[in-house]
Design a protein around this motif. Structure first.
Motif, PDB file in Angstrom:
ATOM      1  N   PHE A 103       1.049  -1.267  -0.015  1.00 61.72           N
ATOM      2  CA  PHE A 103       0.066  -0.195   0.150  1.00 61.72           C
ATOM      3  C   PHE A 103       0.692   1.120   0.018  1.00 61.72           C
ATOM      4  CE2 PHE A 103      -2.914   3.067   1.946  1.00 61.72           C
ATOM      5  CZ  PHE A 103      -4.106   2.628   1.279  1.00 61.72           C
ATOM      6  N   GLN A 104       1.771   1.289   0.878  1.00 69.10           N
ATOM      7  CA  GLN A 104       2.748   2.430   0.908  1.00 69.10           C
ATOM      8  C   GLN A 104       3.577   2.533  -0.375  1.00 69.10           C
ATOM      9  OE1 GLN A 104       4.599   1.190   4.538  1.00 69.10           O
ATOM     10  NE2 GLN A 104       4.172   3.116   5.412  1.00 69.10           N
ATOM     11  N   GLU A 105       3.890   1.536  -0.921  1.00 68.90           N
ATOM     12  CA  GLU A 105       4.589   1.313  -2.321  1.00 68.90           C
ATOM     13  C   GLU A 105       3.500   2.053  -3.510  1.00 68.90           C
ATOM     14  OE1 GLU A 105       6.055  -2.332  -3.187  1.00 68.90           O
ATOM     15  OE2 GLU A 105       7.389  -2.256  -1.433  1.00 68.90           O
ATOM     16  N   VAL A 106       2.344   1.514  -3.337  1.00 66.30           N
ATOM     17  CA  VAL A 106       1.475   2.577  -4.249  1.00 66.30           C
ATOM     18  C   VAL A 106       1.269   4.082  -4.049  1.00 66.30           C
ATOM     19  CG1 VAL A 106      -0.908   2.600  -4.920  1.00 66.30           C
ATOM     20  CG2 VAL A 106       0.396   0.302  -4.710  1.00 66.30           C
ATOM     21  N   ARG A 107       1.320   4.187  -2.725  1.00 66.44           N
ATOM     22  CA  ARG A 107       1.294   5.747  -2.317  1.00 66.44           C
ATOM     23  C   ARG A 107       2.398   6.410  -3.040  1.00 66.44           C
ATOM     24  NH1 ARG A 107      -1.639   7.947   1.624  1.00 66.44           N
ATOM     25  NH2 ARG A 107       0.417   8.850   2.738  1.00 66.44           N
ATOM     26  N   GLU A 108       3.719   5.823  -2.757  1.00 67.03           N
ATOM     27  CA  GLU A 108       4.799   6.403  -3.476  1.00 67.03           C
ATOM     28  C   GLU A 108       4.736   6.749  -4.787  1.00 67.03           C
ATOM     29  OE1 GLU A 108       8.368   4.437  -1.971  1.00 67.03           O
ATOM     30  OE2 GLU A 108       7.592   4.451   0.045  1.00 67.03           O
ATOM     31  N   GLU A 109       4.213   5.835  -5.400  1.00 67.85           N
ATOM     32  CA  GLU A 109       4.122   5.826  -7.119  1.00 67.85           C
ATOM     33  C   GLU A 109       2.873   6.773  -7.424  1.00 67.85           C
ATOM     34  OE1 GLU A 109       3.308   3.017 -10.978  1.00 67.85           O
ATOM     35  OE2 GLU A 109       3.942   2.088  -9.086  1.00 67.85           O
ATOM     36  N   PHE A 110       1.662   6.695  -6.915  1.00 68.64           N
ATOM     37  CA  PHE A 110       0.689   7.701  -7.145  1.00 68.64           C
ATOM     38  C   PHE A 110       0.228   8.645  -6.361  1.00 68.64           C
ATOM     39  CE2 PHE A 110       0.266   3.267  -9.133  1.00 68.64           C
ATOM     40  CZ  PHE A 110      -0.175   3.653 -10.280  1.00 68.64           C
ATOM     41  N   GLY A 111       1.011   9.393  -5.155  1.00 68.15           N
ATOM     42  CA  GLY A 111       0.648   9.880  -4.447  1.00 68.15           C
ATOM     43  C   GLY A 111      -0.261   9.789  -3.446  1.00 68.15           C
ATOM     44  N   ARG A 145      -9.172  -6.972 -13.351  1.00 64.48           N
ATOM     45  CA  ARG A 145      -8.143  -6.051 -13.758  1.00 64.48           C
ATOM     46  C   ARG A 145      -7.428  -5.444 -12.354  1.00 64.48           C
ATOM     47  NH1 ARG A 145      -9.267  -1.223 -16.179  1.00 64.48           N
ATOM     48  NH2 ARG A 145     -11.507  -1.465 -15.983  1.00 64.48           N
ATOM     49  N   LEU A 146      -8.338  -4.635 -11.255  1.00 62.76           N
ATOM     50  CA  LEU A 146      -7.780  -4.434 -10.292  1.00 62.76           C
ATOM     51  C   LEU A 146      -6.860  -5.412  -9.411  1.00 62.76           C
ATOM     52  CD1 LEU A 146      -7.294  -2.471  -7.923  1.00 62.76           C
ATOM     53  CD2 LEU A 146      -9.591  -3.055  -7.132  1.00 62.76           C
ATOM     54  N   SER A 147      -7.600  -6.739  -9.299  1.00 67.23           N
ATOM     55  CA  SER A 147      -6.970  -7.754  -8.712  1.00 67.23           C
ATOM     56  C   SER A 147      -5.788  -8.198  -9.249  1.00 67.23           C
ATOM     57  CB  SER A 147      -7.895  -9.027  -8.925  1.00 67.23           C
ATOM     58  OG  SER A 147      -7.221 -10.356  -8.254  1.00 67.23           O
ATOM     59  N   LYS A 151      -2.031  -8.035  -7.300  1.00 67.92           N
ATOM     60  CA  LYS A 151      -1.301  -9.158  -7.214  1.00 67.92           C
ATOM     61  C   LYS A 151      -0.081  -8.937  -7.987  1.00 67.92           C
ATOM     62  CE  LYS A 151      -5.208 -12.444  -7.018  1.00 67.92           C
ATOM     63  NZ  LYS A 151      -5.724 -13.477  -7.765  1.00 67.92           N
ATOM     64  N   ARG A 152       0.271  -8.158  -8.905  1.00 68.08           N
ATOM     65  CA  ARG A 152       1.429  -8.081  -9.589  1.00 68.08           C
ATOM     66  C   ARG A 152       2.295  -7.231  -8.645  1.00 68.08           C
ATOM     67  NH1 ARG A 152       3.421  -3.797 -12.208  1.00 68.08           N
ATOM     68  NH2 ARG A 152       1.681  -2.641 -12.285  1.00 68.08           N
ATOM     69  N   ARG A 153       1.888  -6.522  -7.935  1.00 66.69           N
ATOM     70  CA  ARG A 153       2.271  -5.193  -6.924  1.00 66.69           C
ATOM     71  C   ARG A 153       2.701  -6.165  -5.793  1.00 66.69           C
ATOM     72  NH1 ARG A 153       2.092  -0.191  -8.619  1.00 66.69           N
ATOM     73  NH2 ARG A 153       0.995   0.401 -10.490  1.00 66.69           N
ATOM     74  N   PHE A 155       0.252  -7.860  -3.423  1.00 69.46           N
ATOM     75  CA  PHE A 155      -0.616  -7.738  -2.511  1.00 69.46           C
ATOM     76  C   PHE A 155      -0.984  -8.997  -2.653  1.00 69.46           C
ATOM     77  CE2 PHE A 155      -0.859  -3.347  -3.355  1.00 69.46           C
ATOM     78  CZ  PHE A 155      -1.122  -2.626  -2.385  1.00 69.46           C
ATOM     79  N   ASN A 156      -1.675  -9.601  -1.401  1.00 68.20           N
ATOM     80  CA  ASN A 156      -2.451 -10.884  -1.214  1.00 68.20           C
ATOM     81  C   ASN A 156      -3.873 -10.713  -0.642  1.00 68.20           C
ATOM     82  OD1 ASN A 156      -1.411 -10.962   1.169  1.00 68.20           O
ATOM     83  ND2 ASN A 156       0.065 -12.428   0.738  1.00 68.20           N
ATOM     84  N   PHE A 157      -4.497 -11.876  -1.038  1.00 74.86           N
ATOM     85  CA  PHE A 157      -6.021 -11.938  -0.328  1.00 74.86           C
ATOM     86  C   PHE A 157      -6.889 -10.534  -1.138  1.00 74.86           C
ATOM     87  CE2 PHE A 157      -4.624 -14.441   2.941  1.00 74.86           C
ATOM     88  CZ  PHE A 157      -5.685 -15.449   3.281  1.00 74.86           C
ATOM     89  N   VAL A 158      -6.483 -10.756  -2.535  1.00 79.63           N
ATOM     90  CA  VAL A 158      -7.125  -9.619  -3.415  1.00 79.63           C
ATOM     91  C   VAL A 158      -7.516 -10.366  -4.574  1.00 79.63           C
ATOM     92  CG1 VAL A 158      -5.705  -7.598  -2.637  1.00 79.63           C
ATOM     93  CG2 VAL A 158      -4.750  -8.932  -4.294  1.00 79.63           C
ATOM     94  N   GLY A 159      -8.188 -11.236  -4.309  1.00 82.79           N
ATOM     95  CA  GLY A 159      -8.805 -12.019  -5.640  1.00 82.79           C
ATOM     96  C   GLY A 159     -10.102 -11.372  -6.097  1.00 82.79           C
ATOM     97  N   THR A 160     -10.459 -11.628  -7.435  1.00 81.92           N
ATOM     98  CA  THR A 160     -11.231 -10.743  -8.299  1.00 81.92           C
ATOM     99  C   THR A 160     -12.765 -10.581  -7.290  1.00 81.92           C
ATOM    100  OG1 THR A 160     -12.439 -10.196 -10.303  1.00 81.92           O
ATOM    101  CG2 THR A 160     -12.277 -12.709  -9.699  1.00 81.92           C
ATOM    102  N   THR A 161     -13.150 -11.750  -6.633  1.00 87.69           N
ATOM    103  CA  THR A 161     -14.308 -11.437  -5.953  1.00 87.69           C
ATOM    104  C   THR A 161     -14.211 -10.852  -4.643  1.00 87.69           C
ATOM    105  OG1 THR A 161     -15.188 -13.853  -6.522  1.00 87.69           O
ATOM    106  CG2 THR A 161     -16.176 -12.938  -4.732  1.00 87.69           C
ATOM    107  N   ILE A 162     -13.077 -10.804  -4.101  1.00 86.61           N
ATOM    108  CA  ILE A 162     -12.941  -9.877  -2.977  1.00 86.61           C
ATOM    109  C   ILE A 162     -12.802  -8.688  -3.351  1.00 86.61           C
ATOM    110  CG2 ILE A 162     -11.092  -9.190  -1.224  1.00 86.61           C
ATOM    111  CD1 ILE A 162     -10.431 -12.409  -0.907  1.00 86.61           C
TER     112      ILE A 162
END
Length: 188
Positions: A103-111, A145-147, A151-153, A155-162
């Motif tokens: 989550f922090q890495e995503v924040r660094e990339e996207f603000g 697409r989000l899942s 996952k590529r980034r 994260f886990n427990f982020v399947g498409t249904t979740i």
């Protein structure tokens, strides 16, 4: 007053349905909270997790993702053996910590994580017009697409249904059924 068919008469559940579910969220701490809670829900009902929400807030330092990302083995042991008010599953606890780091890495990339998440829909929420609960999907191309990207980034427990449940919870997707009183309120 008609509501979506998934909510029961528990005042806690009614308040969640009537005041939170489907309302757009832009606050990163709240987005992280729902990410942890939706992951904890895997294999369980949302109602079970909702009843444990306050315990999660306490156990996970108010969902401060910076603090959660820094948790070590002592904190993991505390969560697994002393925090009886949460789902004490080692994989789910480890996932919350791992996801906080990602989550922090995503924040660094996207603000902000909000910028990242809402970028999937160009900042415009999806308002569906389902007439019956049976029409609401459990996943969509968007959740796929989000899942996949999460996952590529790492994260886990982020399947498409979740992730579809997550998108609904944080208001990126508004899936109150048309007869529900919240549908007309939230489509504005």
């Amino acid at each position: 007053m008609q509501r979506c068919g998934w909510v029961n008469e528990d005042p806690l559940y009614l308040a969640y349905h009537d005041e939170e579910w489907g309302v757009p969220v832009y606050d990163d701490r709240k987005l992280f909270e729902f990410l942890v809670l939706e992951g904890a829900q895997a294999g369980l009902s949302w109602y079970t997790i909702l009843r444990k929400r306050e315990n999660y807030r306490t156990a996970f330092d108010g969902f401060d993702f910076g603090k959660v990302a820094a948790y070590g083995e002592d904190k993991v042991a505390e969560l697994l053996f002393e925090s009886s008010g949460i789902v004490r599953n080692r994989l789910k606890v480890a996932s919350a910590i791992r996801n906080a780091k990602c989550f922090q890495e995503v924040r660094e990339e996207f603000g902000t994580f909000s910028n990242y998440l809402w970028g999937f829909v160009d900042g415009e929420r999806i308002v569906n017009h389902w007439r019956e609960l049976s029409e609401v999907p459990v996943s969509t191309d968007l959740s796929d697409r989000l899942s996949k990207d999460l996952k590529r980034r790492g994260f886990n427990f982020v399947g498409t249904t979740i992730m579809y449940s997550y998108l609904q919870a944080v208001g990126v997707v508004m899936d109150h059924i048309v007869p529900c009183f919240r549908h007309s309120e939230l489509q504005k």
